[in-house]
Design a protein around this motif. Sequence first.
Motif, mmCIF file in Angstrom:
data_model
loop_
_atom_site.group_PDB
_atom_site.id
_atom_site.type_symbol
_atom_site.label_atom_id
_atom_site.label_comp_id
_atom_site.label_asym_id
_atom_site.label_seq_id
_atom_site.Cartn_x
_atom_site.Cartn_y
_atom_site.Cartn_z
ATOM 1 N N ARG A 33 1.159 -0.988 -0.226
ATOM 2 C CA ARG A 33 0.286 0.108 0.149
ATOM 3 C C ARG A 33 0.948 1.401 -0.058
ATOM 4 O O ARG A 33 1.598 1.447 0.584
ATOM 5 C CB ARG A 33 -1.073 0.092 1.196
ATOM 6 N N PRO A 34 0.649 1.471 -1.018
ATOM 7 C CA PRO A 34 1.584 2.795 -1.314
ATOM 8 C C PRO A 34 0.983 4.126 0.153
ATOM 9 O O PRO A 34 -0.132 4.068 0.343
ATOM 10 C CB PRO A 34 1.331 4.043 -2.629
ATOM 11 N N VAL A 53 10.203 5.072 9.607
ATOM 12 C CA VAL A 53 10.133 4.898 8.414
ATOM 13 C C VAL A 53 8.502 5.455 7.731
ATOM 14 O O VAL A 53 9.269 6.424 6.165
ATOM 15 C CB VAL A 53 10.779 3.628 7.623
ATOM 16 N N LEU A 54 7.891 5.209 8.588
ATOM 17 C CA LEU A 54 6.372 5.285 7.524
ATOM 18 C C LEU A 54 6.200 7.278 8.021
ATOM 19 O O LEU A 54 5.571 8.087 7.406
ATOM 20 C CB LEU A 54 5.324 4.851 8.119
ATOM 21 N N ALA A 55 6.540 7.958 9.372
ATOM 22 C CA ALA A 55 6.020 9.085 9.379
ATOM 23 C C ALA A 55 6.336 10.429 8.041
ATOM 24 O O ALA A 55 5.337 11.094 7.858
ATOM 25 C CB ALA A 55 6.989 9.425 10.377
ATOM 26 N N SER A 56 7.736 9.983 7.760
ATOM 27 C CA SER A 56 8.081 10.956 6.279
ATOM 28 C C SER A 56 7.175 11.284 5.256
ATOM 29 O O SER A 56 6.945 11.990 4.931
ATOM 30 C CB SER A 56 9.304 10.489 6.342
ATOM 31 N N LYS A 57 6.284 10.662 4.811
ATOM 32 C CA LYS A 57 5.692 10.840 3.662
ATOM 33 C C LYS A 57 3.843 10.429 4.557
ATOM 34 O O LYS A 57 2.898 11.141 3.320
ATOM 35 C CB LYS A 57 5.829 8.970 2.922
ATOM 36 N N LEU A 105 -4.469 3.098 7.183
ATOM 37 C CA LEU A 105 -3.783 2.099 6.853
ATOM 38 C C LEU A 105 -3.029 1.887 8.296
ATOM 39 O O LEU A 105 -2.981 2.874 9.272
ATOM 40 C CB LEU A 105 -1.850 2.333 6.937
ATOM 41 N N VAL A 106 -3.787 0.652 9.072
ATOM 42 C CA VAL A 106 -3.297 0.486 10.397
ATOM 43 C C VAL A 106 -1.658 -0.344 10.115
ATOM 44 O O VAL A 106 -1.924 -1.668 9.312
ATOM 45 C CB VAL A 106 -3.902 -0.722 11.365
#
Length: 228
Positions: A33-34, A53-57, A105-106
């Motif tokens: 999932r983008p 690693v997910l927070a920046s996007k 997204l979870v």
Amino acid sequence: MPDHARIYIEEAEKYHLLISKQPLLHDVIEEVRPTTGLDIVDVGAGTGRLTAVLASKARSIIAIDESAGMLEVNAKRLKELGLGNWRTIVAEHRKLPLENASADLVVAGWTIAYLANDEVEDGEGNLNAAIAEMKRVLRPGGTIIIFETMGTGEKQPNPPAILKNYYKRLQEEYHFSYKWIRMDYTFENTEQAEELTRFFFGDALADRVKQEQLKTVPECAGVWWLHI
């Protein structure tokens, strides 16, 4: 085996040092999932293996964990990244303090297994509750991604016996898709490898690391995902 519950409360920094020796997972998540522009919830977020690693996007990210100590490390990392699109909440998987349909997204990394394995009381009920909560907070079209171990010290998937029923339920009852990946630990030297594997995984693996003079310790992980 070491007491993981105590480690998560009292030794979050050392635990984070251990998991920092594994590959980042952003690309694996992006394939499912983008993440750009999404509202994300990280359940059992710990020290931020996935959060950071997910927070920046992400448009926003909420890190949830039962251990305040783990979340302190997580928050420190996010502050160091200069991000302001996040918050942390001390809570547990079966009762997420979030509104209905509030996320896209979870993610849940190496965490639900503690509730759903064969050795805990009412593991089936715990899994039902955790999945129901993740579905509740997702918007239509949302996605759940779960990571769990498929064997530490293993080059091919060989999960602990107490987790096999949990994994089977994810695929057969909840209809998650599945694949496995390598998540090898790459340590600075054999001494560090022995120290950190003994700290978290116990004597059997650490003794093998010492005997074989390993700096790289193989690890397999499972990835399960479900689009709602």
